[in-house]
Design a protein around this motif. Sequence first.
Motif, mmCIF file in Angstrom:
data_model
loop_
_atom_site.group_PDB
_atom_site.id
_atom_site.type_symbol
_atom_site.label_atom_id
_atom_site.label_comp_id
_atom_site.label_asym_id
_atom_site.label_seq_id
_atom_site.Cartn_x
_atom_site.Cartn_y
_atom_site.Cartn_z
ATOM 1 N N VAL A 82 0.835 -1.196 0.000
ATOM 2 C CA VAL A 82 0.000 0.000 0.000
ATOM 3 C C VAL A 82 0.871 1.248 0.000
ATOM 4 O O VAL A 82 1.868 1.321 0.717
ATOM 5 C CB VAL A 82 -0.934 0.007 1.236
ATOM 6 N N GLU A 89 -3.509 0.645 -3.468
ATOM 7 C CA GLU A 89 -3.110 -0.740 -3.241
ATOM 8 C C GLU A 89 -2.423 -1.263 -4.498
ATOM 9 O O GLU A 89 -2.898 -1.040 -5.607
ATOM 10 C CB GLU A 89 -4.328 -1.610 -2.941
ATOM 11 N N ALA A 138 -3.390 -4.139 5.098
ATOM 12 C CA ALA A 138 -2.200 -3.884 4.283
ATOM 13 C C ALA A 138 -1.050 -4.798 4.683
ATOM 14 O O ALA A 138 -0.955 -5.216 5.838
ATOM 15 C CB ALA A 138 -1.768 -2.424 4.432
#
Length: 119
Positions: free
Chosen positions: A4, A17, A62
Amino acid sequence: MTDVIVFLDSAHANIFEIASKEGDLAPMAPRHIKKHLGANNSPQESDEPKFYKDLCADLQSAGRILLVGPGKAKAEFKHYLEKLSDKHTNEKVVGVETVDHPSDAQVIALGKKFFDSHP
């Protein structure tokens, strides 16, 4: 897990992302989090804890996180993670880079280059 990139400035955060798809890196659509504006259309300092908390919530899934942005907002968020709140998210931050207001494509290119050089 997904890499991320978080672009932060004094008014908002964009979350990008970078997901692996059939061996190629493919950018996902960015998510935007805005601070509430106060007098003179400036972000309210009192809104920062909620802004940072919302940002942390969006970063829970993430993998590695790269923080980028033009000013001190990225460093202030990193300080928030280190000292005040979210140790779990802080451990995922692998880099902090200063960039002027890049396009979405430039942020993604920077992130790919960074993550490729930091396996």
